[in-house]
Design an enzyme around this catalytic site. Structure first.
Site, PDB file in Angstrom:
ATOM      1  CE  LYS A  89      19.198  81.434  19.255  1.00 50.39           C
ATOM      2  NZ  LYS A  89      18.753  82.291  19.528  1.00 50.39           N
ATOM      3  CD  GLU A 111      27.842  79.207  14.542  1.00 54.73           C
ATOM      4  OE1 GLU A 111      26.748  79.243  14.937  1.00 54.73           O
ATOM      5  OE2 GLU A 111      27.862  78.088  13.758  1.00 54.73           O
ATOM      6  CB  SER A 377      11.146  83.455  19.817  1.00 57.21           C
ATOM      7  OG  SER A 377      11.255  84.920  19.784  1.00 57.21           O
TER       8      SER A 377
HETATM    9  C1  PLP Z   1      17.769  83.594  18.674  1.00 58.20           C
HETATM   10  C2  PLP Z   1      16.907  84.015  18.793  1.00 58.20           C
HETATM   11  C3  PLP Z   1      15.864  84.250  17.980  1.00 58.20           C
HETATM   12  C4  PLP Z   1      16.472  84.424  16.023  1.00 58.20           C
HETATM   13  O1  PLP Z   1      16.703  83.504  15.913  1.00 58.20           O
HETATM   14  P1  PLP Z   1      15.810  82.387  14.583  1.00 58.20           P
HETATM   15  O2  PLP Z   1      16.527  81.334  14.376  1.00 58.20           O
HETATM   16  O3  PLP Z   1      14.913  83.096  13.939  1.00 58.20           O
HETATM   17  O4  PLP Z   1      14.605  82.162  15.553  1.00 58.20           O
HETATM   18  C5  PLP Z   1      15.228  84.898  18.312  1.00 58.20           C
HETATM   19  N1  PLP Z   1      14.699  84.979  19.423  1.00 58.20           N
HETATM   20  C6  PLP Z   1      14.654  84.737  20.140  1.00 58.20           C
HETATM   21  C7  PLP Z   1      14.058  85.132  21.608  1.00 58.20           C
HETATM   22  C8  PLP Z   1      16.134  84.303  19.901  1.00 58.20           C
HETATM   23  O5  PLP Z   1      17.229  83.764  20.874  1.00 58.20           O
END
Ligand code: PLP
Length: 396
Positions: A89, A111, A377
């Site tokens: 993010k 938000e 992610s």
């Molecule tokens: C917020 C988050 C997501 C989901 O958000 P996307 O916009 O779909 O990437 C996925 N993995 C993690 C670790 C997150 O913090």
């Protein structure tokens, strides 16, 4: 380009900017300026330097040997979990804070539901010395106390949304109201590839550093910049958009988008938008959306707070319709199983969101010769409480 946004902000039949008239000047300013600002050499220099020295990029592309042996294929993990603040993010919030400064904005709003985007936003506001106001449902403030404390420690003001169900959609309404009331001095940092044009395209561009690095890293490790598959989880779709971005037009690379099935797509406790969604408008954009026949948004459910969004960004409606990506839904239990597996087999505790992407390994029989990249992610620290509660069910 088949899979990028057109000049009206559409990916095929999805996207656009469906906004109240009072928001028009704010969005129009952004639409007119974002590409010009992002392409300035001075902007790129500052963005790249912060990604390197503050975020810790490039993130490694790691050949997961033991996992590869188990699934009899070649598995690479793109380690977004190693970024500052623990997920992808921050790539986007760094980009947007630099953009906001160049637009002359003095105040940032955001938000947040689970608080992850709120923390990433509060972090870059501290970095830039800019006032930060995070709207958050009162119920979410109670449920996500550690992230609320982080935001406050980082200097942000967390404003409780008291209307409706006191969760994310109410916080979003409050943020939009706030932006309407502060049209000149405030920038609204949206955290995924959702919202009115140009947000989905802008956020995808900031996250595209993921696939840009992947190409160079794969070339070095496999002699080809193209993998056979890229797998990523989809909440709103930003980490997947970043992992797919530079491969979208190259149809030899297969893309797998992974959604949260919650307790199962046949139950009403799910967030599998691509299976259950129909076209509708939410948060300023025409998207695939879980809704009743008369257009009421259905409350989504997933064990993972980052995936329980009732829609998916407009890119995903298009990827589904054109069959450019395959969509797979993973239940809570399948994701948990994979989270414990990665922890034991590779020594990496993934975020619950990411665990959904990992669970595809048990659904798709990859070939021994395939190169498969999974976008890792985020890290699992934030999910430790859930992992502790579930531990007995998954360790034998
Ligand atoms: C917020 C988050 C997501 C989901 O958000 P996307 O916009 O779909 O990437 C996925 N993995 C993690 C670790 C997150 O913090």
């Amino acid at each position: 380009m088949k899979y990028s946004v057109n000049e009206h902000g559409y990916y095929g039949n999805f996207g656009g900017a469906y906004i109240p008239e009072m928001l028009y000047p704010n969005v129009e300013e952004l639409r007119n300026r974002y590409l010009e600002i992002m392409n300035e050499p001075d902007f790129q220099d500052e963005f790249q330097a912060l990604l390197r020295d503050y975020v810790g990029r490039p993130t490694p592309l790691y050949l997961a040997k033991r996992l590869s042996e188990k699934y009899k294929t070649n598995l690479y993990l793109k380690r977004e979990d190693l970024n500052h603040t623990g997920a992808h993010k921050i790539n986007n919030t760094i980009g947007q804070i630099l953009l906001a400064k160049r637009l002359g904005k003095k105040r940032i709003i955001a938000e947040t539901g689970a608080g992850q985007h709120g923390v990433a936003t509060a972090t870059v506001c501290a970095l830039a010395g800019v006032e930060c106001v995070v709207h958050m449902g009162k119920l979410d403030i109670e449920r996500q106390a550690p992230n609320v404390s982080r935001m406050r420690m980082l200097g942000a003001t967390v404003v409780p949304s008291l209307s409706g169900s006191q969760t994310l959609k109410d916080a979003t309404n409050e943020a939009i109201r706030d932006w309407i009331n502060h049209p000149t001095d405030t920038h609204y940092i949206i955290g995924s590839v959702v919202g009115p044009h140009p947000y989905p395209d802008m956020v995808a561009r900031f996250q595209s550093v993921i696939s840009q690095e992947m190409k160079a890293q794969l070339l070095e490790k496999t002699d080809s910049e193209n993998p056979d598959y890229i797998i990523a989880c989809v909440g709103g779709g930003s980490n997947a958009a970043g992992a797919f971005y530079h491969y979208l037009e190259n149809e030899e690379v297969k893309l797998i988008a992974v959604e949260a099935a919650g307790l199962g797509v046949e139950t009403d406790q799910t967030a599998a938008t691509s299976v259950l969604g129909t076209t509708g408008v939410l948060h300023g954009s025409k998207i695939l959306l879980m809704q009743t026949e008369d257009g009421q948004v259905i409350e989504p459910y997933s064990i993972s707070a980052g995936l329980d969004y009732p829609g998916v960004g407009p890119l995903y409606g298009h990827l589904k319709e054109t069959k450019r990506a395959e969509f797979i839904s993973i239940t809570d239990d399948e994701a948990l199983e994979s989270a414990y597996e990665l922890s034991r087999i590779e020594g990496i505790i993934p975020a619950l969101e990411t665990a959904h992407a990992l669970a595809v390994l048990r659904k798709v029989p990859f070939k021994e010769t395939d190169t498969v990249v999974i976008n890792l992610s985020g890290r699992g620290d934030k999910d430790l409480q859930t992992y502790i509660e579930q531990l007995d069910r998954f360790t034998t």
